[in-house]
Design a protein around this motif. Structure first.
Motif, short mmCIF file in Angstrom:
data_model
loop_
_atom_site.label_atom_id
_atom_site.label_comp_id
_atom_site.label_asym_id
_atom_site.label_seq_id
_atom_site.Cartn_x
_atom_site.Cartn_y
_atom_site.Cartn_z
N GLN A 27 1.02 -1.28 0.16
CA GLN A 27 -0.16 -0.12 0.00
C GLN A 27 0.73 1.28 -0.45
O GLN A 27 0.89 2.30 -0.20
CB GLN A 27 -1.33 -0.31 1.24
CG GLN A 27 -2.04 -0.76 1.06
CD GLN A 27 -3.24 -1.54 1.78
OE1 GLN A 27 -2.51 -1.04 3.23
NE2 GLN A 27 -4.01 -1.64 1.86
N ASP A 28 2.22 1.31 0.46
CA ASP A 28 2.79 2.22 0.47
C ASP A 28 4.21 2.23 -1.08
O ASP A 28 4.08 3.93 -1.69
CB ASP A 28 4.08 2.01 1.43
CG ASP A 28 3.54 2.52 3.23
OD1 ASP A 28 2.64 3.02 3.03
OD2 ASP A 28 3.86 1.96 3.66
N GLY A 29 4.12 1.66 -1.58
CA GLY A 29 4.55 1.38 -2.78
C GLY A 29 3.71 1.79 -3.70
O GLY A 29 3.90 2.55 -5.19
N ALA A 59 11.08 3.21 -4.96
CA ALA A 59 10.87 3.45 -3.39
C ALA A 59 11.65 4.41 -2.91
O ALA A 59 13.15 3.98 -2.75
CB ALA A 59 10.68 2.88 -3.13
N ASP A 60 11.97 5.76 -2.01
CA ASP A 60 13.08 5.74 -0.65
C ASP A 60 13.11 4.88 0.32
O ASP A 60 12.22 4.42 0.59
CB ASP A 60 13.06 7.15 -0.70
CG ASP A 60 12.09 7.79 -0.73
OD1 ASP A 60 11.44 7.20 0.75
OD2 ASP A 60 11.43 9.05 -0.61
N ALA A 61 13.85 5.30 0.85
CA ALA A 61 14.24 4.81 2.20
C ALA A 61 12.99 5.46 3.48
O ALA A 61 13.23 4.68 4.34
CB ALA A 61 15.42 4.94 2.94
#
Length: 196
Positions: A27-29, A59-61
């Motif tokens: 869901q964050d990606g 994606a970043d950290a």
């Protein structure tokens, strides 16, 4: 891409396991209505998985759940069926002094019996004394199928995972000796009742 289910503050969620041990939640990606289970990701088809792979690569950290906070759950979350093939390792049969079976020994496990990495295996008081385990390769079927021809089988395989199969060895002789499914079920039940 290694799809996993992990514990979060709001329940189990699907994610992509990174080589560092961290996880990016699906869901964050992905933007919008991203599935929150691995089963949902598989149901979304190749297009959704391609979008997810691209999102993870960019994606970043800030969206990575660090490895030390990752608690893996059963890989698929919800499952419809767990089908097992017994007596399928020649070396294991030989070490036990058993002959190769004439036909495959298929059996079904309760789909809720699958637990995640590091989760304790609970043994009820009535459980038998002889518990054994084996490492297994688990093939994940990603879409409904029936009577699939061997040449078409790979179209239905979504991926693989490892599985530790835990069983009650003292039940097996009576169950294996049964000539029908009903006899096998009653052999299992009779042994359980006798041990209580």
């Amino acid at each position: 891409m290694r799809l996993v289910m992990i514990d979060t503050e709001v329940g189990s969620k699907a994610g992509v396991l990174l080589s560092c041990g961290g996880v990016i939640l699906v869901q964050d990606g992905l933007d919008g209505d991203a599935p929150d289970t691995v089963t949902g990701v598989l149901a979304g088809g190749a297009e959704l998985r391609d979008r997810l792979a691209q999102a993870v690569s960019k994606a970043d950290a800030s969206v990575v759940v660090p490895a030390e906070k990752v608690r893996l759950r059963a890989p698929l979350g919800e499952r419809e069926l767990v089908v097992c093939a017994g007596a399928n390792y020649r070396a294991h049969l030989e070490e036990m002094g058993e002959d190769l079976p004439e036909k495959a020994a298929w059996f079904i496990k309760n789909s809720r019996s699958v637990i995640g990495t590091g989760t304790p295996i609970v043994r009820p008081a009535a459980f038998p004394d002889q518990v054994d385990y084996e490492g297994e390769l688990c093939v994940v079927i990603g879409k409904p199928c029936y009577e699939v021809r061997a040449k078409d089988a790979w179209q239905y395989v979504a991926g693989y995972t490892l599985r530790k199969d835990v069983s009650a060895r003292d039940y097996l002789p009576d169950v294996v000796a049964a000539s029908t499914a009903v006899q096998g079920r009653w052999a299992w039940t009779d042994n359980l009742v006798a041990k209580q």
